[in-house]
Design a protein around this motif. Structure first.
Motif, short mmCIF file in Angstrom:
data_model
loop_
_atom_site.label_atom_id
_atom_site.label_comp_id
_atom_site.label_asym_id
_atom_site.label_seq_id
_atom_site.Cartn_x
_atom_site.Cartn_y
_atom_site.Cartn_z
N ALA A 561 -5.12 12.38 1.35
CA ALA A 561 -5.57 11.43 2.37
C ALA A 561 -6.27 10.22 1.76
O ALA A 561 -6.44 9.20 2.42
CB ALA A 561 -6.50 12.13 3.35
N SER A 562 -6.70 10.32 0.49
CA SER A 562 -7.44 9.21 -0.13
C SER A 562 -6.52 8.12 -0.64
O SER A 562 -6.99 7.03 -0.98
CB SER A 562 -8.29 9.73 -1.29
OG SER A 562 -7.47 10.14 -2.39
N CYS A 563 -5.21 8.38 -0.71
CA CYS A 563 -4.28 7.43 -1.29
C CYS A 563 -3.50 6.68 -0.21
O CYS A 563 -3.05 7.27 0.77
CB CYS A 563 -3.31 8.14 -2.23
SG CYS A 563 -4.12 8.76 -3.72
N VAL A 564 -3.36 5.38 -0.44
CA VAL A 564 -2.64 4.54 0.53
C VAL A 564 -1.70 3.61 -0.22
O VAL A 564 -1.79 3.44 -1.44
CB VAL A 564 -3.62 3.69 1.38
CG1 VAL A 564 -4.54 4.58 2.19
CG2 VAL A 564 -4.42 2.74 0.48
N THR A 565 -0.80 3.02 0.53
CA THR A 565 -0.03 1.87 0.05
C THR A 565 -0.49 0.66 0.85
O THR A 565 -0.95 0.81 1.99
CB THR A 565 1.48 2.09 0.23
OG1 THR A 565 1.73 2.41 1.61
CG2 THR A 565 1.98 3.21 -0.65
N MET A 566 -0.35 -0.52 0.28
CA MET A 566 -0.86 -1.72 0.94
C MET A 566 0.25 -2.74 1.13
O MET A 566 0.85 -3.20 0.15
CB MET A 566 -2.04 -2.31 0.16
CG MET A 566 -3.29 -1.45 0.29
SD MET A 566 -4.70 -1.96 -0.76
CE MET A 566 -4.80 -3.71 -0.44
N PHE A 567 0.53 -3.07 2.40
CA PHE A 567 1.55 -4.04 2.77
C PHE A 567 0.86 -5.32 3.22
O PHE A 567 -0.04 -5.28 4.08
CB PHE A 567 2.43 -3.50 3.90
CG PHE A 567 3.35 -2.40 3.48
CD1 PHE A 567 4.70 -2.66 3.23
CD2 PHE A 567 2.89 -1.10 3.32
CE1 PHE A 567 5.56 -1.65 2.84
CE2 PHE A 567 3.74 -0.08 2.93
CZ PHE A 567 5.08 -0.36 2.68
N VAL A 568 1.28 -6.46 2.64
CA VAL A 568 0.68 -7.72 3.02
C VAL A 568 0.94 -7.97 4.50
O VAL A 568 2.05 -7.75 5.01
CB VAL A 568 1.20 -8.87 2.13
CG1 VAL A 568 2.68 -9.10 2.34
CG2 VAL A 568 0.42 -10.15 2.39
N ALA A 569 -0.09 -8.38 5.24
CA ALA A 569 -0.01 -8.48 6.70
C ALA A 569 0.57 -9.82 7.14
O ALA A 569 -0.05 -10.57 7.90
CB ALA A 569 -1.40 -8.27 7.30
#
Length: 661
Positions: A561-569
């Motif tokens: 749960a601590s890991c994410v991916t980041m998509f530019v908004a």
């Protein structure tokens, strides 16, 4: 997934399935034992597997593990030897000395046409008595396959272990064979294969041998495979199985001569007909490799036809997928010149199917090893040409279909030709971040992957080769980390440089052309759709294996749960990759963690940095510090899925679960 529903959906919710899984080994498949008279080995009856094959009754491919367990006590070692002489003696002596007397039932030496016979030179009667040797002799050489079949049929131990006549087993080599085959009598076991010093007859180094491999569409084997204990294919002939399973599964094909192809036959046969193959983690056998030196040269008479052997294995077990052979010129030429019957009588394989309830379709095998064929890219969603936009030339693979002769081949730009398969590429190699496809580019119907601007190398389907991490990004870059390919100054070849260098020149753009779904993927999708019940139990087992996967950074495995991916908004669908670049390929999205005011890579804890410039699209990773160019804020507070830079110009990202599938 390629042509398949998500595993969770296919696994189903049935109570019956749950009960079956409770008694099944993950990754294994069942079967039943060969019928025997009660009087045979009556004193060991309790040590035999409970499963029985009664003539007239249906063979059970999914017998529970409880019916497959038994207690093997003895091993017959089978050594096919042809003109091995001193090596034959040293191999025999090694097995005798490294195996307890109560375990070593016999050493069956098959003298395959040695002249003079080994019994008259290095394995005389006194040696035979001292070392428990039983000699079977062919007056004329029939080749390795026939010699092994003779030895396997003659062996009488609980387990039959096949080795080459130039090996040295290491300490306790036999323990894994007894333990693993005892858990499932239909289990074939392959030791770790290390290197042998023929002068000292000792293992070179401290071990770390090879055993895992997979099979290609043209019936060749390649090193590599799943990360678990299971193996989809054999590299050769160092293996062991129960005598009972040897008899049931039919042993080696009697129509194959010489060497080569029998490993493909056995590798697929084991799995589709109710067995399994595993790597022995602690069993090491040092093997003499053919290095080209006089000491390691083969001395036997060459017989047989390896290409024919491979074609027999493919036509026996690939089913409709055997039409893939037409994509490989060496096979196509033989069929065109000699006719469809060039592979000989195939009735022996049908006899095995009749005895073992028809066995399973090849699509089942492909699904069982989805980590190779789906996740490793051998069942690609499409194949395509890659066109360099400035020159309108396409990337041509300079080698042939099938196995590369030298292990590396050339890449160049040529005028695009959709009728030439050598122009077609597809995604390949597992993405180690996600455990799914893909992290590289593979030349279609070959064993070669992009490594540099002008060269390919043998694909590492596990995704561990950093030099093969090339991808064709959504914005048209042929990219590996921060390096890109583009048009060289001569205007007709490729060159490699930092991606920024090509952007500054307005070049380095590629597009997919003439994309099509290859026949192998069409057949696979059709099989999944038309016969879903054939894969229901298997999909449930694969779901369990997925839960045990060790893919991705350790921090994410410990706390997903601590890991994410980041998509530019900005609606572009771009995410941050492991270099901080914004890419459209979801499989390249990096695993990130929000730690205080910083965004860190889960892999190495480097911090996301805006590089203190005015370009909204340039990011990177750097050692963490307290500068504003590494600080981020959560506009909506903790628990929000939106995160923005504190420095100007403000750039916001949407955080999504990792991996971004």
């Amino acid at each position: 997934e390629v042509g398949a529903e998500p595993l969770e959906r296919l696994a189903g919710e049935s109570t019956e399935l749950a009960e079956r899984l409770a008694t099944r080994p993950v990754g294994g498949v069942g079967g039943v034992a060969f019928a025997q008279e009660a009087a045979e080995r009556s004193n060991l009856e309790s040590d035999l597997p409970a499963a029985r094959h009664i003539p007239g009754q249906k063979f059970n491919l999914d017998a529970p593990l409880s019916e497959l367990k038994w207690k093997p006590k003895t091993i017959s070692v089978v050594l096919p030897c042809a003109e091995e002489r001193d090596y034959a003696f040293k191999t025999v002596r090694s097995f005798f000395e490294m195996t307890p007397s109560h375990v070593l039932h016999e050493i069956v030496v098959v003298d395959d046409g040695s002249n003079p016979p080994l019994a008259d030179t290095h394995l005389k009667e006194d040696i035979q008595k001292k070392y428990k040797v039983k000699i079977c002799r062919h007056e004329n050489t029939v080749g390795l396959i026939g010699a092994k079949k003779t030895g396997g049929d003659a062996a009488t131990g609980d387990i039959v272990a096949f080795f080459d006549c130039h090996v040295a087993p290491q300490t306790n080599w036999y323990e894994d064979f007894l333990r693993l085959i005892g858990q499932n009598y239909r289990r074939m076991v392959v030791p770790q294969i290390t290197a042998l010093n023929v002068d000292t007859w000792t293992q070179e180094g401290s071990g770390g041998g090879m055993s895992k491999c997979y099979v290609t569409w043209d019936g060749d084997f390649k090193w590599g495979g799943p990360d678990d204990m299971y193996m989809g294919m054999l590299s050769g002939g160092l293996l062991g199985l129960s005598k009972r399973w040897w008899d049931e599964s039919g042993g080696y094909d009697s129509e194959m001569l010489g060497w080569g192809g029998e490993n493909i036959d056995q590798g697929v046969r084991m799995w589709v007909c109710g067995g399994e193959i595993v790597a022995a983690p602690n069993s090491q056998v040092a093997h003499m490799w053919r290095t080209g030196s006089k000491k390691t040269n083969a001395r036997y008479k060459h017989v047989g036809d390896t290409l024919k052997n491979r074609a027999r294995a493919i036509n026996a077990w690939y089913g409709d997928f055997s039409k893939k052979l037409d994509d490989f010129p060496e096979f196509k030429r033989r069929k065109d010149s000699e006719g469809d019957g060039w592979i000989g009588d195939m009735s022996t394989f049908q006899q095995v199917r009749d005895r073992l309830n028809g066995c399973r379709p090849f699509a089942w095998y492909l699904r069982r090893f989805k980590s190779v064929y789906e996740d490793g890219g051998l069942l690609p969603p499409d194949v395509f040409m890659i066109r360099e936009e400035k020159s309108s030339l396409c990337v041509l693979f300079g080698g042939r279909a099938g196995t590369s002769g030298g292990g590396r081949d050339a890449v160049r730009l040529e005028h695009c030709d959709p009728s030439n398969d050598r122009f077609f590429w597809h995604l390949g190699n597992v993405n180690r971040k996600t455990g799914r496809c893909c992290s590289g580019l593979r030349a279609w119907n070959t064993d070669q992957c992009f490594e540099e601007a002008t060269k390919t190398g043998i694909c590492d389907i596990t995704g561990r080769h950093p030099g093969q991490a090339w991808t064709l990004t959504g914005d048209g870059q042929l990219r590996r980390h921060d390096r890109c390919l583009g048009l060289a100054p001569d205007g007709k070849s490729l060159s490699e440089a930092p991606c920024a260098a090509f952007r500054a020149k307005g070049g380095g753009r590629f597009t997919k052309q003439a994309a099509k779904v290859p026949v192998e993927t069409q057949l696979y999708r059709s099989a999944m759709k038309e016969n879903p019940e054939d894969y229901k139990l298997l999909n449930a087992q694969l779901l369990e294996l997925d839960k045990e996967s060790q893919m991705g950074p350790a921090a994410c495995r410990a706390n997903p749960a601590s890991c994410v991916t980041m998509f530019v908004a900005d609606g572009s669908g771009r995410c941050l990759d492991d270099q901080g670049a914004l890419v459209n390929d979801k499989s390249s999205c990096d695993a990130l963690r929000v730690v205080g005011l910083h965004v860190q890579r889960a892999e190495n804890s480097l911090c996301l940095d805006t590089w203190s410039d005015e370009d909204r699209d340039t990011f990177g990773f750097y050692g963490c510090h307290d500068g504003d160019n590494q600080k981020f804020e959560l506009p909506g507070g903790q628990g929000t899925s939106r995160i923005c830079t504190q420095s100007e110009p403000e750039v916001c990202f949407a955080m999504k679960p990792y991996p971004a599938l």
